[in-house]
Every structure is written in structure tokens, then in C-alpha cells.
Design a protein around this motif. Structure first.
Motif, PDB file in Angstrom:
ATOM      1  N   THR A 136       0.821  -1.212   0.000  1.00 43.17           N
ATOM      2  CA  THR A 136       0.000   0.000   0.000  1.00 43.17           C
ATOM      3  C   THR A 136       0.853   1.259   0.000  1.00 43.17           C
ATOM      4  O   THR A 136       0.371   2.331  -0.341  1.00 43.17           O
ATOM      5  N   ASN A 137       2.101   1.137   0.463  1.00 39.96           N
ATOM      6  CA  ASN A 137       2.989   2.292   0.661  1.00 39.96           C
ATOM      7  C   ASN A 137       2.387   3.326   1.614  1.00 39.96           C
ATOM      8  O   ASN A 137       2.743   4.502   1.575  1.00 39.96           O
ATOM      9  N   LEU A 138       1.486   2.885   2.480  1.00 42.66           N
ATOM     10  CA  LEU A 138       0.916   3.787   3.484  1.00 42.66           C
ATOM     11  C   LEU A 138       1.823   3.782   4.719  1.00 42.66           C
ATOM     12  O   LEU A 138       2.605   2.855   4.908  1.00 42.66           O
ATOM     13  N   PRO A 139       1.707   4.801   5.580  1.00 39.27           N
ATOM     14  CA  PRO A 139       2.568   4.866   6.767  1.00 39.27           C
ATOM     15  C   PRO A 139       2.372   3.664   7.703  1.00 39.27           C
ATOM     16  O   PRO A 139       1.244   3.212   7.902  1.00 39.27           O
ATOM     17  N   ASP A 140       3.492   3.206   8.280  1.00 43.09           N
ATOM     18  CA  ASP A 140       3.460   1.999   9.112  1.00 43.09           C
ATOM     19  C   ASP A 140       2.539   2.095  10.322  1.00 43.09           C
ATOM     20  O   ASP A 140       2.049   1.081  10.803  1.00 43.09           O
ATOM     21  N   GLU A 141       2.309   3.314  10.824  1.00 37.78           N
ATOM     22  CA  GLU A 141       1.470   3.401  12.036  1.00 37.78           C
ATOM     23  C   GLU A 141       0.050   2.881  11.766  1.00 37.78           C
ATOM     24  O   GLU A 141      -0.681   2.561  12.691  1.00 37.78           O
ATOM     25  N   LEU A 142      -0.321   2.748  10.507  1.00 38.94           N
ATOM     26  CA  LEU A 142      -1.656   2.231  10.195  1.00 38.94           C
ATOM     27  C   LEU A 142      -1.792   0.728  10.446  1.00 38.94           C
ATOM     28  O   LEU A 142      -2.889   0.175  10.362  1.00 38.94           O
ATOM     29  N   THR A 143      -0.678   0.063  10.758  1.00 40.53           N
ATOM     30  CA  THR A 143      -0.763  -1.382  10.987  1.00 40.53           C
ATOM     31  C   THR A 143      -1.202  -1.704  12.406  1.00 40.53           C
ATOM     32  O   THR A 143      -1.294  -2.867  12.784  1.00 40.53           O
ATOM     33  N   GLY A 144      -1.496  -0.683  13.202  1.00 40.11           N
ATOM     34  CA  GLY A 144      -1.912  -0.906  14.589  1.00 40.11           C
ATOM     35  C   GLY A 144      -3.412  -1.123  14.711  1.00 40.11           C
ATOM     36  O   GLY A 144      -4.159  -1.062  13.729  1.00 40.11           O
ATOM     37  N   ILE A 145      -3.826  -1.342  15.962  1.00 39.81           N
ATOM     38  CA  ILE A 145      -5.229  -1.639  16.257  1.00 39.81           C
ATOM     39  C   ILE A 145      -6.149  -0.456  15.904  1.00 39.81           C
ATOM     40  O   ILE A 145      -7.296  -0.638  15.520  1.00 39.81           O
ATOM     41  N   ASP A 146      -5.619   0.769  15.998  1.00 44.03           N
ATOM     42  CA  ASP A 146      -6.429   1.932  15.614  1.00 44.03           C
ATOM     43  C   ASP A 146      -6.424   2.152  14.105  1.00 44.03           C
ATOM     44  O   ASP A 146      -7.020   3.093  13.598  1.00 44.03           O
ATOM     45  N   GLY A 147      -5.704   1.288  13.426  1.00 38.62           N
ATOM     46  CA  GLY A 147      -5.647   1.389  11.974  1.00 38.62           C
ATOM     47  C   GLY A 147      -6.282   0.164  11.345  1.00 38.62           C
ATOM     48  O   GLY A 147      -7.439  -0.171  11.620  1.00 38.62           O
ATOM     49  N   LEU A 148      -5.497  -0.551  10.548  1.00 34.37           N
ATOM     50  CA  LEU A 148      -6.067  -1.618   9.725  1.00 34.37           C
ATOM     51  C   LEU A 148      -5.896  -3.009  10.322  1.00 34.37           C
ATOM     52  O   LEU A 148      -6.304  -4.001   9.708  1.00 34.37           O
ATOM     53  N   GLU A 149      -5.328  -3.080  11.519  1.00 36.61           N
ATOM     54  CA  GLU A 149      -5.054  -4.382  12.122  1.00 36.61           C
ATOM     55  C   GLU A 149      -6.336  -5.035  12.652  1.00 36.61           C
ATOM     56  O   GLU A 149      -7.196  -4.373  13.232  1.00 36.61           O
ATOM     57  N   PHE A 150      -6.441  -6.341  12.415  1.00 32.96           N
ATOM     58  CA  PHE A 150      -7.610  -7.103  12.865  1.00 32.96           C
ATOM     59  C   PHE A 150      -7.109  -8.497  13.206  1.00 32.96           C
ATOM     60  O   PHE A 150      -6.760  -9.266  12.309  1.00 32.96           O
TER      61      PHE A 150
END
Ligand code: ADP
Ligand code: GLC
Length: 480
Positions: free
Chosen positions: A186-200
Motif C-alpha cells: 500500500t505504501n501507506l505509513p506503518d502506524e496504520l498497521t496498529g489496532i487503531d488502523g487496519l489491524e484485525f
């Protein structure tokens, strides 16, 4: 307004279910209302080869960053009607395949890459076309990353691509969950891999992107908007949906009257209207004849058209096999889906030749004939975000038998509870519930006056997309 719709299927170019009908008809209705509408879908083989897309021209070359590599593609476009431009995002490696999502047995293994590429292709096209949209509206998990990718591209290029983003959930049961390692594409910022982001649960959940990061979130019926905030219907995302509780709205789908109207339906052997139902009898005879059933049969004919999955309650129909084998009724089932259900449906039909017909195909024309030729239409869904066939049924003078969930509860009125306004029969989504509905259908069939009144009420209802699209226009107005 400049409105951009993005979906993984759009009628008539590619369709596996109701999403295609809804996206195609909504875009058309907004164009008819005078907006400047663009629709993006993947350039699948069936879409590119569709006769209506014959005039498509290559507009843009794409070079899309996917992780540490670049992938090429192109965008083709054409204008099928006033105010509407359709764009295909093409890359043969991803989309030149027989079906949109899988080979029938299972989903393609690179679906995450396919739809990341698709969303990035849309964003890049919006940039190159300098479209400056008021609204970019994505549908379902395949477009879940769109709001994030769009804002990310805007930052990177110092430009505005869209004033507001809207995301619509058509079915929360399909979330686009993939190994987190594919996130780098995705080349999106790594902080999006957290629970408040895209992590499930340690994985990447694309639906979550739309739910959390679109400016507005909608779903396709008021009841489903409430249901998905509960553990029973939330498919593990009820907590996430609740964070948007303040602004999630349920807007009902409609019917495209150019496609689903018994008075002008090109797929029927005879046409009819509320004023003269004789054509419906001809459709009924043709439906029975086509499936090797006696066309002169007088008892009730039940029809069902759906994906053969648990959602649609196919197993509840199978659990009532004895009813269909012994009562003086006929049943026509049209659908494709999970092999275990396909097999069971075929076995049922084989064991009750002359009474039950199983038509295991995707066939748009036959779906119209089942709607027109049946007396009763079965939708015992376990959950149903909106559902279209219960609306088609009412428009076609066919009494819907539906479970009391989601959009079914919002668009059908039960005849026994409300004799003056009833248009169908409603029950809980269980085998016993359906059984009760079937018994009530037999009694209704034996009472022609009551049945005709219910039919007439259903046919008079306004399910048109022109009305349904107004709700979206208000939402867009508010958002911008
Ligand atoms: P969903 O999108 O969950 O499958 P909907 O009721 O919203 O359910 O829409 C389903 C659409 O797909 C309807 O237009 C229905 O007629 C169509 N459909 C489903 N199965 C088939 C099939 N085997 N052949 C033709 N059309 C089908
Ligand atoms: C989904 C839902 C269905 C809905 C359709 C169009 O496929 O399962 O209920 O009608 O989307 O919104």
C-alpha cells in the motif's frame, strides 16, 4: 456536483450480486439528476468485452507504486449516457480472468494485490485527469483503502483530489482480510498497521479502512445500520462500527426501473402490469415448462434466486425439503455458490423430479423469469444488508417470503400483522420460521382476493432509484 463512484462490480459490465445493481443504478440516477458522475471498476475481461463498452478508449497510462516495485496499467473510458463516464482500470495480469473474484471454488490468492492496485489506479487516474471531485464514494472492502490512499496521494503531491470521501458497506461479512505482510504494497505509513488502523487479529482488514477513515459511512438499510453495531451481526467489527455510531446512516437501495419493470422487461416472454396480470400467467407457464414442470400446474409456485450461501438461508430451505416434496407446490431454485449447497440443492431436485427444479447457473434473463413467473419468492436470509429480490418481487406481483432481518424488514410489510398494508410474509431466520411462512403462503394462495390485494399493493410501491438517490444527494450536500 462531481461525484466519483468506485466499486468492484457495476451492472451491466460486471455482476456477481446486488452490489453491481446498486452501484450501477445509483450512478445512473445521480447522472440523470444532473450531476457529473464518474464510475470506476476493474477492467475485467467480461467488462472490457461487454458490447456496451465497445466504444471504450485508452485514456491514461498508469505507473503504480506497489511496495518496492512499479506496476503498469491503463485506464479506458467511455460515456454510456449523459453526465456519466465509465472508467476501467486495467492490468491484464490482475483482471483478464474469467470471473471477478475467484475461480468458483475459491477466491484468487492475489485479491489483496488486485484491489490495492485497483484503488491506487483510481487515485492516480483522478490525479492525472485533474477531476477535483466533490465526492469520492467507494463500496465494500475492495475499496476500503481508497480514503487512505487518496489522502496519502494528496499529501504527497500537494494537491486536492476530493473534497469528501464516502464509504458504503454492502455486506460486512466480506471484509478483505489478508496477511499483514501484504500491507507494504500500500505504501501507506506503518502506524496504520496498529489496532487503531487496519489491524484485525494480527491481519490486514481492508474494510476497516473504509469504516474508520471515510468522511461519511453508510450502509444499505436502516435496520442493518443498527444490526452491525451488535455482536450478532457485526462480524467482529461491531466495536469499530460503533466508533462511527454518530454518523453511520442506512440508506435503502432502489430498483432501476429501466431494468426491473414487468411492463417493459425484455427478458420476459410476456409483459404485464398491475392493471393486467395476464402476462404474468404466461411467464409462470414458461418458467415451469423451461424447467420440465407441468405448465398447467395450479398450486403455488415458489422461486428463489441467490448466491447459495449460509447468508441466504439455503440450508433453511433444505431443512424444509419434506414440505417441498410432499405439499402440492412447485419450487424453482436459481443460483450458484458454495459446492456443499450446490450439491445438496441438486440432490433435492433429483429426488423430487417434476416438483423441484435446480438451475445452477448465473443467468440474468432467467432471474427475471423466476421473479415474474413465481407466485411466491423465498428469501429466508440469516442477515440481509438490503436485499434486492424482495423489492423486485413486489414490483413483479410476486409475494416475498422473507426473514425479519436488515433491509428485508425495512421493505416488506407482513400481511398477517398488517392486513391493510401487507405485501409479504415475514418470519424469524430459522427452519421453523420458514416452515411457518410456507404454511401461511399455502393459506394465502387459497384466498385469491386477499392474495390479489397484496400483489397490487406491492406493485404500487415506489422503490425507484430516483427516490433512493435523493437520500445520497442530501448526504453529499451535508458532507461538502
Ligand atoms: P446479494 O448481493 O447479497 O447477492 P441481493 O439481493 O442484493 O443479494 O442481489 C442479488 C442480485 O443478484 C439480484 O439481482 C439477483 O437476481 C442476482 N442473482 C443472484 N444469483 C443469480 C443467478 N444465479 N443468476 C442471475 N442473477 C442472480
Ligand atoms: C450486498 C448485500 C445485499 C445488498 C447488496 C446491494 O451484496 O448482501 O443485501 O442488497 O449488497 O447493496
Amino acid at each position: 456536483m462531481k461525484i466519483v463512484h468506485v466499486a468492484s462490480e457495476v451492472f451491466p459490465y460486471a455482476k456477481t450480486g446486488g452490489l453491481a445493481d446498486a452501484a450501477g443504478a445509483l450512478a445512473g440516477a445521480l447522472a440523470d439528476a444532473g450531476h457529473e458522475v464518474s464510475v470506476f471498476l476493474p477492467g475485467y475481461r467480461i467488462a472490457v468485452d461487454h458490447p456496451l463498452a465497445a466504444g471504450a478508449e485508452r485514456r491514461l497510462q498508469l505507473r503504480i507504486e506497489m511496495g518496492d516495485a512499479f506496476m503498469s496499467g491503463d485506464v479506458r473510458s467511455f460515456s454510456p449516457r449523459k453526465n456519466l463516464t465509465v472508467y476501467f482500470v486495467c492490468r491484464d495480469e490482475f483482471f483478464d480472468r474469467r470471473q471477478p473474484y475467484g475461480n468458483g471454488e475459491r477466491d484468487y490468492e492475489d485479491n489483496h494485490h488486485r484491489f490495492i492496485f485497483f484503488c491506487k489506479g483510481v487515485v492516480e487516474a483522478l490525479r492525472l485527469l485533474e477531476l477535483r471531485a466533490d465526492i469520492v464514494h467507494g463500496h465494500d472492502w475492495q475499496c476500503g483503502l481508497l480514503p487512505l490512499l487518496l489522502r496519502h496521494a494528496e499529501q504527497r503531491h500537494g494537491t486536492t483530489l476530493a473534497a469528501k470521501t464516502v464509504f458504503t458497506v454492502h455486506n460486512l461479512a466480506f471484509q478483505g482480510v489478508f496477511p499483514m505482510r501484504s500491507f507494504y504494497r500500500t505504501n501507506l505509513p506503518d502506524e496504520l498497521t496498529g489496532i487503531d488502523g487496519l489491524e484485525f487479529y494480527g491481519q490486514l482488514n481492508m474494510m476497516k479502512g473504509g469504516l474508520l477513515f471515510a468522511d461519511r459511512v453508510t450502509t444499505v438499510s436502516p435496520s442493518y445500520a443498527r444490526e452491525i453495531q451488535t455482536p450478532e451481526f457485526g462480524c467482529g467489527l461491531d466495536g469499530v462500527v460503533q466508533t462511527r455510531a454518530g454518523d453511520i446512516v442506512g440508506l435503502l437501495n432502489g430498483i432501476d426501473p429501466a431494468i426491473w419493470n414487468p411492463a417493459s422487461d425484455v427478458h420476459l416472454p410476456a409483459r404485464y402490469s398491475a392493471a393486467d396480470l395476464s402476462g404474468k400467467a404466461a411467464c409462470r407457464a414458461e418458467l415451469l415448462r423451461h424447467h420440465g414442470l407441468d405448465p398447467a400446474f395450479k398450486g403455488p409456485v415458489f422461486g428463489m434466486v441467490c448466491r447459495f450461501t449460509e447468508q441466504k438461508g439455503v440450508d433453511l430451505v433444505l431443512a424444509n425439503a419434506d414440505f417441498f416434496r410432499t405439499a402440492d407446490v412447485r419450487l424453482v431454485l436459481l443460483g450458484t455458490g458454495e459446492p456443499r449447497f450446490v450439491e445438496a440443492v441438486r440432490e433435492l431436485a433429483m429426488a423430487a423430479r417434476g416438483r423441484i427444479a435446480a438451475d445452477v447457473r448465473l443467468d440474468e434473463a432467467m432471474s427475471h423469469l423466476v421473479e415474474a413467473g413465481s407466485d411466491f419468492f423465498l428469501m429466508p436470509s440469516r442477515f440481509e444488508p438490503c436485499g434486492l429480490n424482495q423489492m423486485y418481487s413486489q414490483a413483479y406481483g410476486t409475494i416475498p417470503l422473507v426473514s425479519r432481518v436488515g433491509g428485508l424488514a425495512d421493505t416488506v410489510t407482513d400481511l398477517d400483522e398488517n392486513p391493510a398494508e401487507g405485501t409479504g410474509l415475514m418470519f424469524p431466520p430459522t427452519a421453523e420460521g420458514l416452515r411457518d411462512g410456507l404454511e401461511r403462503a399455502l393459506r394465502l394462495h387459497a384466498d385469491p382476493a386477499r392474495r390479489a390485494a397484496a400483489q397490487a399493493r406491492g406493485m404500487r410501491k415506489d422503490f425507484s432509484w430516483a427516490t433512493a438517490a435523493q437520500a445520497y444527494q442530501r448526504l453529499y450536500d451535508e458532507a461538502v
